[in-house]
Design a protein around this motif. Structure first.
Motif, PDB file in Angstrom:
ATOM      1  N   UNK A   1      -8.495  -0.543   3.762  1.00 14.90           N
ATOM      2  CA  UNK A   1      -9.353  -1.433   4.555  1.00 14.90           C
ATOM      3  C   UNK A   1      -9.576  -2.752   3.810  1.00 14.90           C
ATOM      4  N   UNK A   2      -9.791  -2.676   2.504  1.00 19.61           N
ATOM      5  CA  UNK A   2      -9.994  -3.914   1.732  1.00 19.61           C
ATOM      6  C   UNK A   2      -8.738  -4.789   1.788  1.00 19.61           C
ATOM      7  N   UNK A   3      -7.571  -4.169   1.696  1.00 22.96           N
ATOM      8  CA  UNK A   3      -6.322  -4.940   1.683  1.00 22.96           C
ATOM      9  C   UNK A   3      -6.048  -5.608   3.031  1.00 22.96           C
ATOM     10  N   UNK A   4      -6.530  -4.995   4.117  1.00 27.02           N
ATOM     11  CA  UNK A   4      -6.236  -5.519   5.465  1.00 27.02           C
ATOM     12  C   UNK A   4      -7.491  -5.958   6.215  1.00 27.02           C
ATOM     13  N   UNK A   5      -8.536  -6.321   5.471  1.00 20.80           N
ATOM     14  CA  UNK A   5      -9.803  -6.703   6.102  1.00 20.80           C
ATOM     15  C   UNK A   5      -9.631  -7.876   7.078  1.00 20.80           C
ATOM     16  N   UNK A   6      -8.795  -8.842   6.730  1.00 21.94           N
ATOM     17  CA  UNK A   6      -8.622 -10.025   7.583  1.00 21.94           C
ATOM     18  C   UNK A   6      -8.036  -9.615   8.940  1.00 21.94           C
TER      19      UNK A   6
ATOM     20  N   UNK B   1       0.861  -1.178   0.000  1.00 20.17           N
ATOM     21  CA  UNK B   1       0.000   0.000   0.000  1.00 20.17           C
ATOM     22  C   UNK B   1       0.898   1.230   0.000  1.00 20.17           C
ATOM     23  N   UNK B   2       0.597   2.180  -0.871  1.00 22.59           N
ATOM     24  CA  UNK B   2       1.406   3.402  -0.913  1.00 22.59           C
ATOM     25  C   UNK B   2       0.769   4.482  -0.048  1.00 22.59           C
ATOM     26  N   UNK B   3       1.542   5.229   0.719  1.00 13.53           N
ATOM     27  CA  UNK B   3       0.994   6.386   1.423  1.00 13.53           C
ATOM     28  C   UNK B   3       0.236   7.286   0.438  1.00 13.53           C
ATOM     29  N   UNK B   4      -0.976   7.676   0.825  1.00 14.81           N
ATOM     30  CA  UNK B   4      -1.857   8.403  -0.096  1.00 14.81           C
ATOM     31  C   UNK B   4      -2.962   7.522  -0.633  1.00 14.81           C
ATOM     32  N   UNK B   5      -2.842   6.190  -0.470  1.00 19.01           N
ATOM     33  CA  UNK B   5      -3.901   5.264  -0.910  1.00 19.01           C
ATOM     34  C   UNK B   5      -5.191   5.582  -0.157  1.00 19.01           C
ATOM     35  N   UNK B   6      -6.334   5.277  -0.776  1.00 19.69           N
ATOM     36  CA  UNK B   6      -7.619   5.628  -0.164  1.00 19.69           C
ATOM     37  C   UNK B   6      -7.927   4.723   1.026  1.00 19.69           C
ATOM     38  N   UNK B   7      -8.797   5.229   1.893  1.00 16.65           N
ATOM     39  CA  UNK B   7      -9.252   4.459   3.057  1.00 16.65           C
ATOM     40  C   UNK B   7      -9.854   3.120   2.609  1.00 16.65           C
TER      41      UNK B   7
ATOM     42  N   UNK C   1     -14.843  -1.414  17.594  1.00 15.48           N
ATOM     43  CA  UNK C   1     -16.076  -1.338  16.797  1.00 15.48           C
ATOM     44  C   UNK C   1     -15.972  -0.365  15.624  1.00 15.48           C
ATOM     45  N   UNK C   2     -14.941   0.473  15.623  1.00 14.98           N
ATOM     46  CA  UNK C   2     -14.809   1.467  14.554  1.00 14.98           C
ATOM     47  C   UNK C   2     -13.391   1.386  13.996  1.00 14.98           C
ATOM     48  N   UNK C   3     -13.280   1.586  12.683  1.00 18.12           N
ATOM     49  CA  UNK C   3     -11.963   1.578  12.063  1.00 18.12           C
ATOM     50  C   UNK C   3     -11.871   2.756  11.101  1.00 18.12           C
ATOM     51  N   UNK C   4     -10.707   3.380  11.032  1.00 24.66           N
ATOM     52  CA  UNK C   4     -10.459   4.325   9.950  1.00 24.66           C
ATOM     53  C   UNK C   4      -8.984   4.260   9.575  1.00 24.66           C
ATOM     54  N   UNK C   5      -8.605   5.077   8.609  1.00 20.24           N
ATOM     55  CA  UNK C   5      -7.246   4.996   8.066  1.00 20.24           C
ATOM     56  C   UNK C   5      -6.684   6.402   7.938  1.00 20.24           C
ATOM     57  N   UNK C   6      -5.433   6.580   8.333  1.00 21.06           N
ATOM     58  CA  UNK C   6      -4.718   7.815   7.984  1.00 21.06           C
ATOM     59  C   UNK C   6      -3.652   7.409   6.985  1.00 21.06           C
ATOM     60  N   UNK C   7      -3.719   8.008   5.809  1.00 19.23           N
ATOM     61  CA  UNK C   7      -2.834   7.638   4.708  1.00 19.23           C
ATOM     62  C   UNK C   7      -2.329   8.929   4.087  1.00 19.23           C
TER      63      UNK C   7
ATOM     64  N   UNK D   1       4.861  10.300   5.396  1.00 20.68           N
ATOM     65  CA  UNK D   1       4.916   9.159   4.478  1.00 20.68           C
ATOM     66  C   UNK D   1       4.518   7.935   5.296  1.00 20.68           C
ATOM     67  N   UNK D   2       3.229   7.729   5.443  1.00 21.96           N
ATOM     68  CA  UNK D   2       2.794   6.578   6.231  1.00 21.96           C
ATOM     69  C   UNK D   2       1.328   6.272   5.981  1.00 21.96           C
ATOM     70  N   UNK D   3       0.988   5.021   6.315  1.00 22.37           N
ATOM     71  CA  UNK D   3      -0.414   4.585   6.329  1.00 22.37           C
ATOM     72  C   UNK D   3      -0.614   3.847   7.649  1.00 22.37           C
ATOM     73  N   UNK D   4      -1.565   4.299   8.456  1.00 26.32           N
ATOM     74  CA  UNK D   4      -1.871   3.635   9.726  1.00 26.32           C
ATOM     75  C   UNK D   4      -3.366   3.342   9.785  1.00 26.32           C
ATOM     76  N   UNK D   5      -3.672   2.103  10.186  1.00 21.93           N
ATOM     77  CA  UNK D   5      -5.066   1.721  10.423  1.00 21.93           C
ATOM     78  C   UNK D   5      -5.354   1.998  11.894  1.00 21.93           C
TER      79      UNK D   5
END
Ligand SMILES: CSCCC(=O)/C(O)=C/O
Ligand SMILES: [Fe+2]
Ligand code: NI
Length: 181
Positions: A55-60, A45-51, A72-78, A150-154
């Motif tokens: 989420x689809x890539x790391x659903x498991x 996943x590249x930083x800047x990728x959509x939420x 109960x809630x999830x979001x993404x900072x990318x 330069x990061x993506x955090x769930x």
């Protein structure tokens, strides 16, 4: 490389120790109730990728964390350094604050610096891809994504509102090192 620098609050220029081995970082943080795990962030996943993409890539992994730990809630900072609001976003997390719930962040790309203020010590945790950090509710802390993020955090939450911060009004964060980028 992930690392943990431990400072006394009175010596922001000189850490008492700097740890780089995962086991040392995890055990030192565990003594303070902070969980530091290493998961495999295998999807590219590249930083800047959509939420949605993240989420689809790391659903498991997200489902596993939600089921096992009750979030109960999830979001993404990318973010990458092309983001037009990068300075405002950086500033949002730079001051010392607390949350009423655990701060759970899974880094799936890039890096960021979490700094925790626990009693008379400051724990600067440089988190990188594959790191999963869980900071207990009520812990004073701040986060630096650097001048060139330069990061993506769930992010996982156990309240429906998601991110809610209570700022302490203290200026301690301004005295400690920021993310070097
Ligand atoms: C690495 S996730 C962005 C920062 C955040 O959510 C937070 O609460 C920082 O303290
Ligand atoms: Fe926070
Ligand atoms: Ni990268």
């Amino acid at each position: 490389m992930s690392s943990l620098s431990v400072y006394h609050v009175s010596s922001p220029d000189l850490p008492n120790k700097v740890l780089t081995h995962f086991e040392d970082i995890a055990s030192t943080l565990a003594e303070k109730g902070v969980r530091f795990d290493r998961w495999q962030a295998a999807a590219k996943i590249q930083p800047g990728a959509s939420q949605e993409e993240v989420i689809a890539a790391y659903q498991v992994q997200i489902d596993q964390l939600m089921t096992e730990r009750g979030y109960i809630t999830v979001d993404v900072i990318s973010l990458n350094s092309d983001h037009p609001q990068k300075a405002e976003l950086r500033a949002k997390f730079l001051d010392e604050h607390r949350h009423a719930e655990d701060e759970v962040r899974f880094f799936v790309a890039g890096r960021g610096l979490f700094t925790l203020h626990i009693d008379d010590y400051v724990y600067a945790v440089l988190c990188e891809k594959n790191d999963l950090i869980s900071v207990p509710a009520g812990t004073a802390h701040w986060f630096d994504m650097g001048e060139h993020p330069h990061f993506v955090a769930i992010r996982l939450f156990n309240n429906p509102e998601g991110w809610v911060a209570n700022f302490t009004g203290e200026d301690i964060a301004s005295r400690f090192p920021r993310l070097e980028d």
